[in-house]
Enzyme design. Structure first.
Site, PDB file in Angstrom:
ATOM      1  N   LYS A  78       0.835  -1.145  -0.053  1.00 50.53           N
ATOM      2  CA  LYS A  78      -0.152  -0.156   0.045  1.00 50.53           C
ATOM      3  C   LYS A  78       0.895   1.263   0.017  1.00 50.53           C
ATOM      4  O   LYS A  78       1.906   1.205   0.799  1.00 50.53           O
ATOM      5  CB  LYS A  78      -0.980  -0.190   1.229  1.00 50.53           C
ATOM      6  CG  LYS A  78      -1.910   0.985   1.455  1.00 50.53           C
ATOM      7  CD  LYS A  78      -2.904   0.818   2.563  1.00 50.53           C
ATOM      8  CE  LYS A  78      -3.867   1.925   2.781  1.00 50.53           C
ATOM      9  NZ  LYS A  78      -4.729   1.624   3.875  1.00 50.53           N
ATOM     10  N   SER A 153      -9.865   1.593   2.912  1.00 47.15           N
ATOM     11  CA  SER A 153      -8.866   2.236   1.960  1.00 47.15           C
ATOM     12  C   SER A 153      -7.868   1.336   1.326  1.00 47.15           C
ATOM     13  O   SER A 153      -7.335   1.889   0.254  1.00 47.15           O
ATOM     14  CB  SER A 153      -8.437   3.280   2.722  1.00 47.15           C
ATOM     15  OG  SER A 153      -6.952   2.923   3.877  1.00 47.15           O
ATOM     16  N   SER A 177      -9.959  -0.606   7.288  1.00 47.42           N
ATOM     17  CA  SER A 177      -9.120  -0.500   5.943  1.00 47.42           C
ATOM     18  C   SER A 177      -8.652  -1.974   5.387  1.00 47.42           C
ATOM     19  O   SER A 177      -8.072  -1.968   4.332  1.00 47.42           O
ATOM     20  CB  SER A 177      -8.293   0.677   5.769  1.00 47.42           C
ATOM     21  OG  SER A 177      -8.885   1.872   5.605  1.00 47.42           O
TER      22      SER A 177
HETATM   23  N1  GLN Z   1     -13.221   3.470   5.860  1.00 52.61           N
HETATM   24  C1  GLN Z   1     -12.732   4.274   7.106  1.00 52.61           C
HETATM   25  C2  GLN Z   1     -12.465   5.687   7.028  1.00 52.61           C
HETATM   26  O1  GLN Z   1     -12.963   6.241   5.860  1.00 52.61           O
HETATM   27  C3  GLN Z   1     -11.636   3.467   7.498  1.00 52.61           C
HETATM   28  C4  GLN Z   1     -10.286   4.023   6.739  1.00 52.61           C
HETATM   29  C5  GLN Z   1      -9.185   3.002   7.637  1.00 52.61           C
HETATM   30  O2  GLN Z   1      -9.229   2.204   8.104  1.00 52.61           O
HETATM   31  N2  GLN Z   1      -8.014   3.437   7.095  1.00 52.61           N
HETATM   32  O3  GLN Z   1     -12.059   6.245   7.764  1.00 52.61           O
END
Ligand code: GLN
Length: 485
Positions: A78, A153, A177
């Site tokens: 990532k 994400s 994420s």
């Molecule tokens: N989808 C969540 C957010 O938008 C979690 C994001 C994450 O875990 N980095 O914050």
């Protein structure tokens, strides 16, 4: 069978027996990458670097100096992980052209384990999102149905593993994420206990929630990856000194006698019937395998999203202050003084979702609102953690759906941030409580979309989570199915 469809441990077996080389495995990934380029998994490909590392891995093996189960296995990361000499953008325009001067700890450990780094993967900008549509560069698409999102994400990571353009990867999980994209693409993703893996060299989103973890084709790969990256790091004061057990030793132990908690708050009216049916069937499976199901309650579940979006945005507003056009990446300077340079750089460099979060977080932390929002959220966070403590007095693991629905359509939630935030209802509480949680495939919808279930555990009890997941995986073929043949 195409090499790119092997799991990492299947590849490792073939490397060991000399049937294939790391150079061949690397080319198989690069070919798969070309074939699936439209899915937008990668932001940066380092084909030459990867081929060189693969040749080195093969040379080590020829000299019988191979490092272990990951030696010669092609991976990708990532784009939130600092990687020496390669671009690191966090999928943001504000970091366009930024090349990290050093490797993060998890990256260094994977290099020491002999992995081959193919490149950097797409994500939501600064890890803010649940669909990868907030990438500052391009959306990633679900390999099972390219009109749908892969989740976020860590969307690019999920796509790369599910589509076979790398054998394994790392994601980061602040509110889901790793687990949510794993569920939506039919792979395994583990968010370890807060502090289990070093965050050194990982661009911070919300420092009290962020955690690094593996995203892999199956549970065995997940255990091997966690083994390689877990442990204390003097460079991250929040990393734990708790001893790292052998995750592979207990992996095949099964679930006989284990107590599986089922929280009623996670099985709600109106949830997708196919998700419900798959998770119910998985629970039946656990009964057959000798586990006992126990009803548990997590009464503060309903507050999870609200608390998460206060704490996470507050911390993000502070963490993202460092991107000011002075120290990293892009600078937009209209030549009218320092303040205008800051405003233009941040105004042009950050995308709309990141700006929304910075504004929400700054508001929650501002004098006059601090007690009403931030402090209150922290108090409720303690109640959420308390819920889990009480539940784990009655059971060894908790099983829930990972997401309320299978993968949604590209564009379906982009107009409504709250709807997008609700994709995380089942994942955020685990981060608030600092607990470990894993998502694994537990079924497919009639239209062929993967469905994931979550296995949660006590702090630092990743070993029990992995063995619970493996017990299910052994009985079903869901993790063995491939999106691309
Ligand atoms: N989808 C969540 C957010 O938008 C979690 C994001 C994450 O875990 N980095 O914050």
């Amino acid at each position: 069978m195409d090499l790119a469809n092997l799991s990492a441990h299947e590849l490792a077996d073939q490397l060991k027996s000399g049937k294939v080389s790391s150079v061949e495995a690397t080319s198989a990934c690069l070919q798969r990458l070309e074939k699936t380029a439209g899915l937008g998994a990668y932001l940066h490909v380092d084909a030459n670097g990867a081929k060189k590392q693969a040749a080195e891995a093969d040379a080590r093996r020829a000299k019988k100096q191979s490092a272990g189960p990951l030696d010669g296995v092609p991976i990708a990361l990532k784009d939130i992980f600092l990687t020496e000499g390669l671009p690191t953008t966090c999928a943001s325009r504000i970091l366009e052209g930024f090349v990290a001067p050093y490797d993060g700890t998890a990256v260094r450990k994977l290099k020491e384990a002999g992995t081959v780094l193919l490149g950097k993967l797409n994500m939501d900008e600064f890890a803010m999102g649940s669909s990868n549509e907030h990438s500052g560069y391009l959306p990633a698409k679900n390999p099972w149905d390219a009109t749908r999102v892969p989740g976020g994400s860590s969307g690019g990571s999920a796509v790369a593993v599910a589509a076979g353009s790398c054998f394994a990867t790392l994601g980061t999980d602040t509110g889901g994420s790793i687990r949510q994209p794993a569920a939506l693409t039919g792979i395994v993703g583990l968010k370890p206990t807060y502090g289990r893996v070093s965050r050194y060299g990982v661009i911070a989103f919300a420092s009290s929630l962020d955690q690094v973890g593996p995203m892999t084709k199956d549970v065995t790969d997940c255990a091997n990856m966690l083994q390689a990256i877990a442990g204390h790091d003097p460079r991250d004061s929040t990393s734990s000194t708790e001893k790292v057990p052998s995750y592979t030793e207990t992996l095949e132990k099964g679930v006989q006698g284990l107590k599986v908690g089922v929280p009623k708050e996670y099985f709600i009216d109106g949830m997708d019937p196919e998700v419900r049916a798959s998770v119910d069937a998985a629970l039946e499976s656990y009964k057959k395998l000798g586990a006992t199901l126990v009803d548990v309650s997590l009464p503060h579940t309903d507050y999870g999203i609200a608390v998460y979006y206060l704490v996470a945005t507050a911390e993000a507003s502070s963490n993202l202050a460092r991107f000011d056009g002075v120290r990293y990446g892009k600078r937009v300077d209209p030549g009218k003084g320092l303040l205008d340079m800051y405003l233009e750089t941040r105004g042009k460099g950050f995308g709309p979702e990141v700006k929304r979060r910075i504004m929400l977080g700054t508001y929650a932390l501002s004098a006059g609102y601090y007690d009403a929002y931030y402090v209150k959220a922290q108090k409720v966070r303690t109640l959420v953690a308390q819920d889990f403590k009480e539940a784990f007095a009655k059971c060894d693991v908790i099983v829930t759906p990972t997401t309320p629905t299978p993968a949604f359509k590209l564009g379906e939630n982009t107009g409504d941030p709250i709807k997008m935030y609700l994709a995380d209802v089942f994942t955020v509480a685990v981060n608030l409580a600092g607990l470990p949680g894993l998502s694994l495939p537990c079924g497919f919808s009639k239209s062929g979309l993967p469905i994931g279930m979550q296995v949660l555990g006590r702090p630092f009890d990743e070993a029990t989570i992995l063995r619970t997941a493996r017990a299910f995986e052994r009985e079903h073929d869901f993790s063995a199915r491939r999106a691309i043949s």
